[in-house]
Design a protein around this motif. Structure first.
Motif, PDB file in Angstrom:
ATOM      1  N   LEU A 124      -6.777  -1.821  -8.767  1.00 44.77           N
ATOM      2  CA  LEU A 124      -7.289  -2.721  -7.738  1.00 44.77           C
ATOM      3  C   LEU A 124      -7.159  -4.181  -8.152  1.00 44.77           C
ATOM      4  O   LEU A 124      -7.415  -4.540  -9.297  1.00 44.77           O
ATOM      5  CB  LEU A 124      -8.767  -2.416  -7.465  1.00 44.77           C
ATOM      6  CG  LEU A 124      -9.109  -0.993  -7.022  1.00 44.77           C
ATOM      7  CD1 LEU A 124     -10.604  -0.877  -6.780  1.00 44.77           C
ATOM      8  CD2 LEU A 124      -8.329  -0.613  -5.772  1.00 44.77           C
TER       9      LEU A 124
ATOM     10  N   ASP B  11     -13.501   3.954   3.053  1.00 45.04           N
ATOM     11  CA  ASP B  11     -12.676   4.504   1.982  1.00 45.04           C
ATOM     12  C   ASP B  11     -12.604   3.578   0.774  1.00 45.04           C
ATOM     13  O   ASP B  11     -12.107   3.974  -0.286  1.00 45.04           O
ATOM     14  CB  ASP B  11     -11.262   4.862   2.478  1.00 45.04           C
ATOM     15  CG  ASP B  11     -10.498   3.682   3.024  1.00 45.04           C
ATOM     16  OD1 ASP B  11     -11.117   2.631   3.254  1.00 45.04           O
ATOM     17  OD2 ASP B  11      -9.274   3.809   3.237  1.00 45.04           O
ATOM     18  N   ARG B  12     -13.124   2.345   0.905  1.00 48.00           N
ATOM     19  CA  ARG B  12     -13.287   1.460  -0.241  1.00 48.00           C
ATOM     20  C   ARG B  12     -14.728   1.505  -0.776  1.00 48.00           C
ATOM     21  O   ARG B  12     -15.148   0.622  -1.513  1.00 48.00           O
ATOM     22  CB  ARG B  12     -12.927   0.023   0.130  1.00 48.00           C
ATOM     23  CG  ARG B  12     -11.440  -0.223   0.403  1.00 48.00           C
ATOM     24  CD  ARG B  12     -11.216  -1.680   0.774  1.00 48.00           C
ATOM     25  NE  ARG B  12      -9.817  -2.038   0.904  1.00 48.00           N
ATOM     26  CZ  ARG B  12      -9.150  -2.069   2.058  1.00 48.00           C
ATOM     27  NH1 ARG B  12      -9.782  -1.753   3.178  1.00 48.00           N
ATOM     28  NH2 ARG B  12      -7.886  -2.426   2.103  1.00 48.00           N
TER      29      ARG B  12
ATOM     30  N   GLU C 229       0.836  -1.194   0.000  1.00 46.23           N
ATOM     31  CA  GLU C 229       0.000   0.000   0.000  1.00 46.23           C
ATOM     32  C   GLU C 229       0.874   1.247   0.000  1.00 46.23           C
ATOM     33  O   GLU C 229       2.060   1.192   0.351  1.00 46.23           O
ATOM     34  CB  GLU C 229      -0.896   0.029   1.253  1.00 46.23           C
ATOM     35  CG  GLU C 229      -1.792  -1.189   1.435  1.00 46.23           C
ATOM     36  CD  GLU C 229      -3.009  -1.161   0.531  1.00 46.23           C
ATOM     37  OE1 GLU C 229      -3.270  -0.124  -0.094  1.00 46.23           O
ATOM     38  OE2 GLU C 229      -3.708  -2.200   0.457  1.00 46.23           O
TER      39      GLU C 229
ATOM     40  N   TYR D  74     -19.289  -7.433  -5.267  1.00 49.19           N
ATOM     41  CA  TYR D  74     -18.125  -6.734  -4.724  1.00 49.19           C
ATOM     42  C   TYR D  74     -17.303  -7.743  -3.935  1.00 49.19           C
ATOM     43  O   TYR D  74     -17.841  -8.478  -3.097  1.00 49.19           O
ATOM     44  CB  TYR D  74     -18.535  -5.594  -3.790  1.00 49.19           C
ATOM     45  CG  TYR D  74     -17.341  -4.932  -3.110  1.00 49.19           C
ATOM     46  CD1 TYR D  74     -16.749  -3.806  -3.659  1.00 49.19           C
ATOM     47  CD2 TYR D  74     -16.792  -5.466  -1.945  1.00 49.19           C
ATOM     48  CE1 TYR D  74     -15.632  -3.224  -3.063  1.00 49.19           C
ATOM     49  CE2 TYR D  74     -15.685  -4.890  -1.342  1.00 49.19           C
ATOM     50  CZ  TYR D  74     -15.112  -3.779  -1.905  1.00 49.19           C
ATOM     51  OH  TYR D  74     -14.006  -3.205  -1.314  1.00 49.19           O
TER      52      TYR D  74
ATOM     53  N   PHE E 246     -15.480   3.676  -5.504  1.00 51.23           N
ATOM     54  CA  PHE E 246     -14.741   4.231  -4.376  1.00 51.23           C
ATOM     55  C   PHE E 246     -14.870   5.755  -4.364  1.00 51.23           C
ATOM     56  O   PHE E 246     -14.941   6.387  -5.429  1.00 51.23           O
ATOM     57  CB  PHE E 246     -13.257   3.889  -4.483  1.00 51.23           C
ATOM     58  CG  PHE E 246     -12.900   2.471  -4.125  1.00 51.23           C
ATOM     59  CD1 PHE E 246     -13.809   1.432  -4.280  1.00 51.23           C
ATOM     60  CD2 PHE E 246     -11.636   2.166  -3.651  1.00 51.23           C
ATOM     61  CE1 PHE E 246     -13.469   0.127  -3.958  1.00 51.23           C
ATOM     62  CE2 PHE E 246     -11.279   0.866  -3.321  1.00 51.23           C
ATOM     63  CZ  PHE E 246     -12.207  -0.159  -3.478  1.00 51.23           C
TER      64      PHE E 246
ATOM     65  N   ALA F  31     -16.734  -1.275  -8.098  1.00 50.80           N
ATOM     66  CA  ALA F  31     -15.657  -0.638  -7.320  1.00 50.80           C
ATOM     67  C   ALA F  31     -15.913   0.864  -7.361  1.00 50.80           C
ATOM     68  O   ALA F  31     -15.186   1.620  -8.002  1.00 50.80           O
ATOM     69  CB  ALA F  31     -14.296  -0.971  -7.897  1.00 50.80           C
TER      70      ALA F  31
ATOM     71  N   TYR G 255      -6.233   5.668  -3.273  1.00 48.49           N
ATOM     72  CA  TYR G 255      -6.755   4.705  -4.248  1.00 48.49           C
ATOM     73  C   TYR G 255      -6.859   5.220  -5.687  1.00 48.49           C
ATOM     74  O   TYR G 255      -6.988   4.420  -6.615  1.00 48.49           O
ATOM     75  CB  TYR G 255      -8.146   4.223  -3.815  1.00 48.49           C
ATOM     76  CG  TYR G 255      -8.108   3.264  -2.656  1.00 48.49           C
ATOM     77  CD1 TYR G 255      -7.566   1.990  -2.780  1.00 48.49           C
ATOM     78  CD2 TYR G 255      -8.597   3.640  -1.401  1.00 48.49           C
ATOM     79  CE1 TYR G 255      -7.511   1.114  -1.708  1.00 48.49           C
ATOM     80  CE2 TYR G 255      -8.550   2.765  -0.321  1.00 48.49           C
ATOM     81  CZ  TYR G 255      -8.006   1.506  -0.491  1.00 48.49           C
ATOM     82  OH  TYR G 255      -7.948   0.648   0.570  1.00 48.49           O
TER      83      TYR G 255
END
Length: 374
Positions: free
Chosen positions: A282, A198-199, A112, A191, A271, A269, A277
Motif C-alpha cells: 500500500l 474493502d479497504r 490496480e 488512516y 484490511f 491498514a 489487496y
C-alpha cells in the motif's frame, strides 16, 4: 537529450492532482524536458499548476462520464499528436488502441489489479462479476498487444510479465522527513487514503470501541452513506472517530499536513483479506514510514513479510480484537521501540523506497522507448 518530445497523460477517473499521475510521473517528465499535457477531469482544486492540464467536463453520473468523458478525452488526445500517450484507466483502453500508430508509443499504466477488482464489486451479482472480469481480461489482452505496460506494483509482474515496474513509492518531502518524531506518542491512530469497505473502513471504525482513551482519525474521500455505517460500527466510540473527507476529495497537501500534525501512535491498514489487496504494497505504508509513524496492519503473508523485513510496525489478525489491543498496548508500553520502528521505516524510504529512485527508472524507460520508436 531530445527535441521536446510531446507526452500526453490521460485519465477520466482520477483527480487531476492524483499523486502518482500528476506529482510523480507528469512532474518528473516535465522537469526533465518533455512537453507534457495531462488530460483529466476539471476540479475546483486546480490553480496555477506547473504541468499543463487539459480539462474534461464533469458529468452528473459515472456512466455519462465514461461515455462522454472518454469521447472528449479521445478528441483532445488525437489533436495533440503526441509522441507518447500514457493512460491510467481501463476505460481508456479502446481510446488508446485508436491512438496507437506506428510512429508513437502508448503506455497503459496499471494502478490496480482490475481483474480481481471487478470480482470484488459488491454492487454486482457474483455471476456477473465473474463474467465481466473475464470479458475485461479478453479485451485488455487483445487491445494492449502493441502497447507498453507500466506497473505500479511488483506483484503485477505475475499477471503482466512483459510489464515495466515503475513503483508507486513516495516523494521525499522535507516537511515529512524532518518533522519531530521524538515527542511522546499520543493515543491516536491515523488512516489516510480513500475509505471503502474493502479497504477496511468498518474494521477501522470499531477501533475506538476497543479502548475508551483511543481515537482514530481518517483523512480521505468517504461517501456519506459509508460514514454513517462507520459511526454505527464505532458505537460508544463514535465521538472519538473523526473523518475528514466526507463527500470530498482531500488535496495532497491536507493529507501531508495530517502526517506531521502530531506524534501518532500508529498508522493503520486493517484490511479484510481479498485477492485485490493481499499482495499489494500500500502507498500508505510508505507514507507512514516517511513520516516516521509505526504501521499497524493486517497479517497477510506479504504484508507481514514487509513489516518484518523493515521492522517498521506490527501485523495482526484484523478480526481479532484481543490481538489488536495487545499490539496497541505494546506500542504504548514500549515508546522507545515504537520510535525505533518509525525511524527504521523512514530510513528504508530514504535509502530505497522512494520516488526519486523510481523517477530515474521512468526517465530511462521513456528515453529507451522513444529511441526505439524513432
Amino acid at each position: 537529450m531530445f527535441n521536446r518530445k510531446k507526452v500526453v497523460h490521460m485519465t477520466t477517473v482520477h483527480h487531476p492532482l492524483d499523486p502518482r499521475i500528476y506529482y510523480k510521473e507528469c512532474t518528473s517528465l516535465h522537469r526533465s524536458g518533455y512537453d507534457v499535457t495531462l488530460i483529466a477531469p476539471d476540479s475546483s482544486d486546480l490553480k496555477d499548476e506547473e504541468v499543463r492540464i487539459s480539462k474534461l467536463k464533469k458529468h452528473s453520473s459515472r456512466l455519462k462520464g465514461m461515455i462522454f468523458g472518454t469521447m472528449n478525452a479521445y478528441r483532445k488526445a488525437r489533436k495533440l499528436k503526441a509522441d507518447v500517450y500514457h493512460f491510467h484507466d481501463p476505460e481508456l483502453i479502446p481510446v488508446a488502441w485508436l491512438l496507437k500508430k506506428k510512429n508513437n508509443v502508448v503506455i497503459y499504466d496499471i494502478h490496480e489489479d482490475y481483474e480481481t477488482g471487478i470480482v470484488q464489486r459488491d454492487y454486482l451479482t457474483p455471476t456477473l462479476r465473474k463474467i465481466l472480469a473475464k470479458v475485461y481480461k479478453i479485451i485488455e489482452n487483445r487491445l494492449t498487444k502493441n502497447m507498453e505496460l507500466c506497473l505500479a506494483e511488483k506483484y503485477y509482474k505475475e499477471k503482466y510479465p512483459r510489464g515495466t515496474c515503475i513503483l508507486n513509492y513516495p516523494l521525499l518531502q522535507t516537511s515529512l522527513i524532518n518533522h519531530d518524531t521524538t515527542s511522546p506518542r499520543v493515543n491516536q491512530l491515523l488512516y489516510t487514503g480513500n475509505l471503502t469497505t474493502d479497504r477496511g473502513a468498518l474494521l477501522h471504525a470499531r477501533l475506538p470501541s476497543l479502548d475508551p482513551d483511543l481515537s482514530v482519525h481518517f483523512y480521505g474521500r468517504c461517501s456519506e452513506h459509508l460514514a454513517q455505517q462507520m459511526k454505527q460500527k464505532a458505537g460508544v466510540g463514535e465521538e472519538r472517530m473523526h473523518i475528514d473527507g466526507v463527500n470530498r476529495y482531500l488535496p495532497k497537501g491536507e493529507i501531508d499536513a495530517a502526517y506531521s500534525s502530531r506524534p501518532w501512535l500508529a498508522g493503520v491498514a486493517l484490511f479484510p483479506p481479498t485477492d485485490h489487496y493481499m499482495k499489494k504494497e500500500l502507498t500508505k505504508f510508505f507514507e507512514y514510514m516517511t513520516a516516521g509513524i509505526p504501521i499497524l496492519c493486517s497479517d497477510f503473508p506479504k504484508w507481514k513479510e514487509f513489516i518484518d523485513t523493515y521492522q517498521c510496525g506490527l501485523s495482526v489478525d484484523p478480526y481479532n480484537d484481543k490481538e489488536i489491543v495487545k499490539a496497541l498496548n505494546y506500542l504504548r508500553e514500549n515508546p522507545e521501540e515504537a520510535k525505533a520502528m518509525g525511524r527504521r521505516g523512514r530510513e528504508a524510504v530514504l535509502n530505497h523506497l522512494n520516488w526519486q529512485k523510481e523517477e530515474e527508472k521512468l526517465l530511462k524507460w521513456y528515453d529507451s522507448l522513444i529511441k526505439k520508436d524513432t
